[in-house]
Design a protein around this motif. Structure first.
Motif, short mmCIF file in Angstrom:
data_model
loop_
_atom_site.label_atom_id
_atom_site.label_comp_id
_atom_site.label_asym_id
_atom_site.label_seq_id
_atom_site.Cartn_x
_atom_site.Cartn_y
_atom_site.Cartn_z
N ASP A 271 0.83 -1.21 0.00
CA ASP A 271 0.00 0.00 0.00
C ASP A 271 0.87 1.26 0.00
OD1 ASP A 271 -2.25 -1.53 0.05
OD2 ASP A 271 -2.63 -1.29 2.20
N ALA A 272 2.09 1.17 0.58
CA ALA A 272 3.00 2.34 0.54
C ALA A 272 3.16 2.71 -0.93
CB ALA A 272 4.33 1.97 1.16
N PRO A 273 2.92 3.99 -1.28
CA PRO A 273 2.78 4.35 -2.69
C PRO A 273 4.03 4.06 -3.54
CG PRO A 273 2.82 6.30 -1.28
CD PRO A 273 2.72 5.13 -0.37
N TRP A 274 5.21 3.97 -2.91
CA TRP A 274 6.41 3.77 -3.73
C TRP A 274 6.76 2.29 -3.91
CZ3 TRP A 274 10.74 1.59 -1.21
CH2 TRP A 274 10.76 1.64 0.19
N ARG A 275 6.07 1.40 -3.20
CA ARG A 275 6.47 -0.01 -3.28
C ARG A 275 5.81 -0.74 -4.45
NH1 ARG A 275 9.38 -1.02 1.31
NH2 ARG A 275 8.63 -0.09 3.25
N GLY A 276 6.52 -1.70 -5.01
CA GLY A 276 5.96 -2.59 -6.02
C GLY A 276 5.76 -1.94 -7.37
N ARG A 277 6.44 -0.80 -7.59
CA ARG A 277 6.28 -0.09 -8.89
C ARG A 277 7.65 0.14 -9.53
NH1 ARG A 277 3.44 5.21 -7.59
NH2 ARG A 277 4.02 5.52 -9.75
N TRP A 278 7.71 -0.04 -10.83
CA TRP A 278 8.98 0.14 -11.55
C TRP A 278 9.51 1.56 -11.41
CZ3 TRP A 278 11.05 -4.28 -12.73
CH2 TRP A 278 10.25 -5.37 -13.04
N ASP A 279 8.63 2.56 -11.47
CA ASP A 279 9.09 3.96 -11.47
C ASP A 279 9.60 4.42 -10.12
OD1 ASP A 279 8.58 4.35 -14.09
OD2 ASP A 279 6.61 5.26 -13.79
N THR A 280 9.19 3.79 -9.05
CA THR A 280 9.57 4.30 -7.73
C THR A 280 10.40 3.32 -6.90
OG1 THR A 280 7.36 3.61 -7.02
CG2 THR A 280 7.69 5.96 -7.44
N GLU A 281 10.22 2.00 -7.14
CA GLU A 281 11.04 1.03 -6.41
C GLU A 281 12.03 0.33 -7.33
OE1 GLU A 281 8.92 -1.89 -3.99
OE2 GLU A 281 10.64 -2.00 -2.62
N GLY A 282 11.74 0.38 -8.63
CA GLY A 282 12.68 -0.18 -9.60
C GLY A 282 12.56 -1.69 -9.77
N GLY A 283 11.64 -2.33 -9.05
CA GLY A 283 11.49 -3.77 -9.18
C GLY A 283 10.83 -4.34 -7.94
N GLY A 284 10.66 -5.66 -7.93
CA GLY A 284 10.06 -6.35 -6.78
C GLY A 284 11.14 -6.93 -5.87
#
Ligand SMILES: NC(=O)c1ccc[n+]([C@@H]2O[C@H](COP(=O)([O-])OP(=O)(O)OC[C@H]3O[C@@H](n4cnc5c(N)ncnc54)[C@H](O)[C@@H]3O)[C@@H](O)[C@H]2O)c1
Length: 359
Positions: free
Chosen positions: A164-177
């Motif tokens: 749910d943290a907006p930066w997690r699990g997204r390519w643009d903000t976390e860069g990967g899983g």
């Protein structure tokens, strides 16, 4: 020598480990300021760690405090821009993993360092426990023989609400899983033991979590020294474990832990005929230091004091980031990847999902 003036940027979960580790070196470092865009969190952080100066903006902090060292504990998507402003202001940086979202960004930061500093170090604390040091020194002394096979498993559990943290699990903000965000620690330790890799083949999957990135990856890696490794990264594994296993000609060395290890988490099993020699070397090498931010920061401070690039250097962090990029490139391009395939012409140089994830 005067104490190093340090500042902490980002005052969330991991920042507490940073400030405690720095404040445990009171003769060496003074934490003079903290920065966060969340003013309530910043206020509480500064009050509980007795930090005198608070800022909402990193550039204002750099201009008025002129720290020699900045610890970046912010989400990965802002690391590149924040490292650059610190280096340009003459401050060395310790950045949390992953140092950047891409190899391109990391190369830009490496180039922004000066020959005599300021420098960028990445937090990969598992390299610094005595177990890892012991293994590296026994390899260098030739006690273990050739490394043949390794296993590197990060089988962790993160429930859906974690993403749910907006930066997690997204390519643009976390860069990967989990390949980029979780297993990167174990893969970094694997690389610090086995050295450069030559080829990777991988599969990434979305097994259970609703997010943009993978929740599982599986890879096999061939190292330049001839060793082969199987690598698993997961955030869907109810019984959590971090497990590394190295089969050398003369012994198997295993590390079983979760988020940090001590001496008791290591096990060595000599091959028949090598019991005495291997056990004696294992007992006589360094002991007593667990993997921790503090263990790495002591080495960072020593580097800064002696005028040498503090660990983990951008070159060392690049090997690990390149393996992460190699896993995504192999999985999404459905082919074997060598480091030479990940140059500036590759879409995986500028984005970990390349030209777009192909599930
Ligand atoms: N080394 C480790 O074992 C380890 C463990 C956990 C997290 N991490 C890494 O630490 C970093 C932070 O993770 P976390 O779990 O502490 O996250 P978090 O969300 O708990 O904290 C991040 C903080 O940064 C602040 N922030 C966001 N943008 C900012 C900006 N532009 N300027 C100033 N502050 C800003 C947020 O308000 C928040 O307080 C990530 O890179 C993560 O991968 C490392």
């Amino acid at each position: 020598m005067p104490r190093i003036r340090a500042a902490i940027v980002g005052t969330g979960n991991i920042a507490h480990f940073h400030v405690k580790a720095l404040q445990a070196l009171p003769d060496e470092v003074e934490v003079v300021a903290a920065v966060d865009i969340d003013s309530a969190r910043l206020m509480e952080f500064c009050a509980s760690h007795r930090i005198g100066h608070r800022y909402a903006d990193i550039e204002q902090m750099l201009a008025s405090q002129r720290p020699e060292l900045v610890h970046l504990c912010t989400p990965p998507g802002v690391h590149h821009a924040q490292v650059l402003v610190c280096l340009q202001a003459g401050a060395s940086v310790v950045v949390e993993k992953p140092p950047t979202l891409t190899l391109h960004e990391l190369d830009e930061l490496a180039a922004a360092q000066g020959p005599a500093g300021p420098w960028l170090a990445t937090v990969f604390q598992h390299q610094f426990g005595s177990g890892a040091q012991r293994l590296r020194s026994m390899m260098a002394d030739g006690v273990l023989g050739r490394p043949l096979l390794a296993v590197c498993n990060t089988t962790w559990l993160r429930t859906q609400d974690y993403f749910d943290a907006p930066w997690r699990g997204r390519w643009d903000t976390e860069g990967g899983g989990p390949t980029m965000g979780h297993g990167i620690h174990q893969m970094d330790l694997l690389g610090s033991i086995l050295g450069d890799w030559e080829e990777v083949s991988a599969v990434v999957r979305q097994q259970a979590r609703m997010m943009e990135t993978e929740d599982v990856s599986l890879a096999h890696v061939i190292f330049a020294n001839g060793a082969v490794a199987s690598v698993v990264n997961s955030v869907v594994s109810p019984r959590e474990e971090s497990y590394l296993r190295f089969d050398f000609e003369r012994a198997t060395v295993e590390l079983t832990h979760l988020y940090g290890y001590g001496d008791d988490d290591w096990r060595i099993s000599p091959a028949p005929g090598f019991e005495e020699q291997v056990s004696a070397a294992w007992k006589s090498a360094s002991h007593g230091i667990g993997s921790s931010h503090g263990a790495q920061f002591q080495a960072v401070i020593h580097g800064l004091r002696t005028g040498s690039a503090p660990p983990v250097t951008t070159a060392d962090a690049r090997r690990t980031m390149q393996l992460v990029a190699g896993i995504y490139a192999s999985a999404f391009q459905r082919r074997r990847i060598r480091p030479a395939d990940l140059g500036p012409d590759s879409p995986f140089y500028s984005r970990m999902d390349g030209a777009g994830a192909r599930w």
